[in-house]
Scaffold this motif. Sequence first.
Motif, PDB file in Angstrom:
ATOM      1  N   THR A 229     -68.673  17.784 -31.562  1.00  0.00           N
ATOM      2  CA  THR A 229     -68.898  17.643 -30.118  1.00  0.00           C
ATOM      3  C   THR A 229     -67.871  18.402 -29.301  1.00  0.00           C
ATOM      4  N   TRP A 230     -66.787  18.855 -29.954  1.00  0.00           N
ATOM      5  CA  TRP A 230     -65.770  19.636 -29.236  1.00  0.00           C
ATOM      6  C   TRP A 230     -66.088  21.112 -29.392  1.00  0.00           C
ATOM      7  N   PRO A 231     -66.064  21.908 -28.290  1.00  0.00           N
ATOM      8  CA  PRO A 231     -66.358  23.352 -28.381  1.00  0.00           C
ATOM      9  C   PRO A 231     -65.141  24.142 -28.863  1.00  0.00           C
ATOM     10  N   ILE A 232     -64.832  24.029 -30.154  1.00  0.00           N
ATOM     11  CA  ILE A 232     -63.661  24.688 -30.733  1.00  0.00           C
ATOM     12  C   ILE A 232     -64.120  25.838 -31.625  1.00  0.00           C
ATOM     13  N   ASN A 233     -63.629  27.045 -31.350  1.00  0.00           N
ATOM     14  CA  ASN A 233     -64.000  28.212 -32.146  1.00  0.00           C
ATOM     15  C   ASN A 233     -62.862  28.702 -33.035  1.00  0.00           C
ATOM     16  N   SER A 234     -61.631  28.456 -32.625  1.00  0.00           N
ATOM     17  CA  SER A 234     -60.488  28.905 -33.414  1.00  0.00           C
ATOM     18  C   SER A 234     -59.308  28.005 -33.114  1.00  0.00           C
ATOM     19  N   VAL A 235     -58.211  28.239 -33.814  1.00  0.00           N
ATOM     20  CA  VAL A 235     -57.012  27.427 -33.635  1.00  0.00           C
ATOM     21  C   VAL A 235     -56.504  27.502 -32.200  1.00  0.00           C
ATOM     22  N   HIS A 236     -56.822  28.603 -31.492  1.00  0.00           N
ATOM     23  CA  HIS A 236     -56.333  28.784 -30.130  1.00  0.00           C
ATOM     24  C   HIS A 236     -57.039  27.875 -29.127  1.00  0.00           C
ATOM     25  N   ASP A 237     -58.102  27.212 -29.540  1.00  0.00           N
ATOM     26  CA  ASP A 237     -58.811  26.283 -28.661  1.00  0.00           C
ATOM     27  C   ASP A 237     -58.424  24.833 -28.910  1.00  0.00           C
ATOM     28  N   LEU A 238     -57.577  24.582 -29.898  1.00  0.00           N
ATOM     29  CA  LEU A 238     -57.205  23.214 -30.242  1.00  0.00           C
ATOM     30  C   LEU A 238     -56.295  22.602 -29.176  1.00  0.00           C
TER      31      LEU A 238
ATOM     32  N   GLU B  70     -63.578  33.917 -50.144  1.00  0.00           N
ATOM     33  CA  GLU B  70     -64.332  33.605 -48.929  1.00  0.00           C
ATOM     34  C   GLU B  70     -63.604  32.549 -48.088  1.00  0.00           C
ATOM     35  N   ILE B  71     -62.974  31.594 -48.781  1.00  0.00           N
ATOM     36  CA  ILE B  71     -62.192  30.580 -48.069  1.00  0.00           C
ATOM     37  C   ILE B  71     -61.046  31.243 -47.319  1.00  0.00           C
ATOM     38  N   ALA B  72     -60.390  32.201 -47.966  1.00  0.00           N
ATOM     39  CA  ALA B  72     -59.257  32.884 -47.351  1.00  0.00           C
ATOM     40  C   ALA B  72     -59.669  33.616 -46.073  1.00  0.00           C
ATOM     41  N   TRP B  73     -60.749  34.382 -46.161  1.00  0.00           N
ATOM     42  CA  TRP B  73     -61.177  35.161 -44.992  1.00  0.00           C
ATOM     43  C   TRP B  73     -61.666  34.245 -43.874  1.00  0.00           C
ATOM     44  N   ALA B  74     -62.296  33.127 -44.220  1.00  0.00           N
ATOM     45  CA  ALA B  74     -62.746  32.179 -43.193  1.00  0.00           C
ATOM     46  C   ALA B  74     -61.551  31.595 -42.436  1.00  0.00           C
ATOM     47  N   LEU B  75     -60.471  31.298 -43.155  1.00  0.00           N
ATOM     48  CA  LEU B  75     -59.267  30.769 -42.516  1.00  0.00           C
ATOM     49  C   LEU B  75     -58.648  31.793 -41.569  1.00  0.00           C
ATOM     50  N   VAL B  76     -58.624  33.051 -41.986  1.00  0.00           N
ATOM     51  CA  VAL B  76     -58.092  34.113 -41.129  1.00  0.00           C
ATOM     52  C   VAL B  76     -58.930  34.231 -39.862  1.00  0.00           C
ATOM     53  N   GLU B  77     -60.246  34.121 -40.015  1.00  0.00           N
ATOM     54  CA  GLU B  77     -61.152  34.225 -38.874  1.00  0.00           C
ATOM     55  C   GLU B  77     -60.887  33.117 -37.853  1.00  0.00           C
ATOM     56  N   GLN B  78     -60.443  31.948 -38.340  1.00  0.00           N
ATOM     57  CA  GLN B  78     -60.169  30.827 -37.450  1.00  0.00           C
ATOM     58  C   GLN B  78     -58.811  30.939 -36.764  1.00  0.00           C
ATOM     59  N   GLY B  79     -58.043  31.980 -37.087  1.00  0.00           N
ATOM     60  CA  GLY B  79     -56.766  32.200 -36.419  1.00  0.00           C
ATOM     61  C   GLY B  79     -55.549  31.735 -37.187  1.00  0.00           C
ATOM     62  N   PHE B  80     -55.702  31.384 -38.488  1.00  0.00           N
ATOM     63  CA  PHE B  80     -54.580  30.919 -39.283  1.00  0.00           C
ATOM     64  C   PHE B  80     -53.878  32.081 -39.976  1.00  0.00           C
ATOM     65  N   THR B  81     -52.588  31.898 -40.242  1.00  0.00           N
ATOM     66  CA  THR B  81     -51.826  32.799 -41.105  1.00  0.00           C
ATOM     67  C   THR B  81     -51.756  32.145 -42.489  1.00  0.00           C
ATOM     68  N   ILE B  82     -52.243  32.845 -43.508  1.00  0.00           N
ATOM     69  CA  ILE B  82     -52.395  32.211 -44.823  1.00  0.00           C
ATOM     70  C   ILE B  82     -51.476  32.829 -45.867  1.00  0.00           C
ATOM     71  N   ILE B  83     -51.236  32.069 -46.940  1.00  0.00           N
ATOM     72  CA  ILE B  83     -50.519  32.544 -48.119  1.00  0.00           C
ATOM     73  C   ILE B  83     -51.228  31.977 -49.342  1.00  0.00           C
TER      74      ILE B  83
END
Length: 737
Positions: free
Chosen positions: A177-186, A11-24
């Motif tokens: 307080t920051w409207p961040i949904n994925s890595v692309h909003d950082l 579940e941790i892995a899929w959550a990270l992918v959803e946030q826009g990360f490339t995982i190993i």
Amino acid sequence: MTDTKLKTTDEIAWALVEQGFTIIPLGSPFEKITEFFLKQRCKGDEEKAQQQWPKNPLVSWKQYQDKEPTDDEIESWAQRWPYANYGIITGKNVVVVDADSKEAVEFMESGKVGRTPWKVKTAKGKHYYFQYDNSIEIHNSVNTTTKIDIRGEGGYVVAPGSVHHTGVVYEWEIDQTWPINSVHDLPYLSRDDITQIKAFNTEDKPVGNFGFSVQAYTPKKHDGSPVEEGGRNNAAASLAGQYITAGHDLKTVTQLVAQWNNGNPAPLPREEINTTVASVTLTHLRNNPEAAIPLEHEKPEPQQPTIEVQDEMPSHLYKVPGALGELVDYANDTAVKKQPALAVQTALALGSLICGRYYKTDQDNFASLYFLNVAKSGEGKEHGKKIIESVLETAGYGDLIAGSGYTSTGAVMSQALAHPNHITLIDEFGKYLESSHRKGNSHKEEAITQLIEVWGRCDGVLRPQTYSTMSVKKEDVERPQRVANPAITLFGMTTPGTFYQCLTPQLVRDGFLGRFLIMESDLPMQLSVKPDARPIPKSIIEWTRQVRTKLVGNLIPFKPSHEMPKQHVLFFDEKSLQLLDEFEAELNDKKQQLTDSELYVLLTRTREKAMRIALILSLSVDQANRVIHHSLTQWAIDYVRYLDFRLVDIVTRRVGGSDFETELKACIEVIRKAGKKGLSRRQMRDISVFSRLDPQKEKHIFNAIQGRGIAAFHPVMKTRGRPRLECWIHADFCTNN
């Protein structure tokens, strides 16, 4: 430790992918250490192996620097190593600063480096997550003394949710307080931030009043947006340099930088602004001995030219008929920087919302429309948002304001179910579009697809996608999941650079762009004026309330979304229908000319937009209107013709049939705008359309420009001052050189 071991980490892995990360996958305290790792990597040292194993990749991971793991690969990892830690590849979408000591953490949170809302608590410190800026090469750097490292290209970090060899869990520390949904909003890790980190690592002291070394500083152009502590000096220096290069006198440069500084959350002292401008001026004069910067122009600055000179929009379109015309005047009177064309958009957007769902024409046209205001940063494009919010709150309809954009299809549907008639106000809409088309951000892309459907469903029913109901409560399944006559008004704001950068063939073909009324302000950068502080005119508030209540009886503010509301029908007069037929014939001729390039798609909704605006204008003139007068239909046709034909011209010059052709056109347009002076390769490095190209693509771009005879290359360009090296000049101006 026992509880953690019992939980699988898929579940941790899929959550990270959803946030826009490339995982190993990595080892963990709960996955058996392999014999190879123990004997070959750690020379049989079990203690060393136990410490290093939770950070060791379980796969050949360097391939994932260039590609994403497939869903099947991630699934196989989860099955093979159910309790694995996971790593995040850096240098693609994300760069991570690893503060591995108390002192390093204190430095990162001192304000000298830009803030980020995503942090991860580690065993000894924190990880700070930033978006990767492709215009800056960021490689891995390690400092064993200060314990502050940067993980960029060719690296990875241990992901949150993983377990350290000591049993400490890497945990998210997120600023909600920051409207961040994925890595692309950082926020990006900027060149300024890297300079500060290097100074901390090498114990270098800041130089002078700038807080950084002028000699070592090669700034990225600042766009004029507000800046938090830690980056203000660099931004001020960048702006001062741009204003000096643009030919402003020293007094004006100082005023413009001070004006920007006043908009920062924590403004710099005025003395520091003066010192910064003086230092940049001296540096400019040293580097350009032939230059001269006047302290103040002998003649006063000319007054701002009339609208007709600065903007080609027909003059009668600046005056919206009826009550909404009063709103245009109010918006201009209360603006620090007047944007008359954008004020018209603001008024029409309010009318679109207020009339939405409860009014239609005899041709089944509703009032809901999408608007986009484009203007330079800091030039007043956000004023429209403030006006709309103020009117709605004062009139008692603040609940019609939704969040700033939608993160997914479900978000669009959820908001429509709760409020079938609402408005979404989106700042930085260009970045919203850009992030929606990035790999790993499919939810936003699907949200745009849903918005395309909503635009055409005003006269019908919007239904959600079908999902499994196995785990849904019975009462939720039985609740009606449909919206009759959805009425969403979208009001976006963006800068030209961001907007043009995200224009793609796909955005044109899918029809989303063609559903907008896009107004770009051509006004030059203005000095602020003292606005009129008067309250919103009562006539506007009264009009808003009357349109919502009087004509259709006692409206229920939150009528169930699945029920069709009582609607008031307005009829086009005969002359209006004739005008619309003539306009359709004109559009068909224009679309026929554009068939080969597929840009005709941009005009498929133009007539419909004119009819929707005519409906709004009729109610603006008189809430009791039953007939849409042809003069209002003509105004609507003129307005939409101007905007949509202009959009076709912009897209023709900037978007090709493929990603390469689109990038090529963007580069050509920048060279064309440079005129007979051309652009040097050094100047191109500071322009985003060129700086984001990789070396291979840049080579293909310039080969295409030269091979097609679009621009000429001059190894040495003679000028009145220093000769300019490696200069490109558009073919339109080559005869003048």
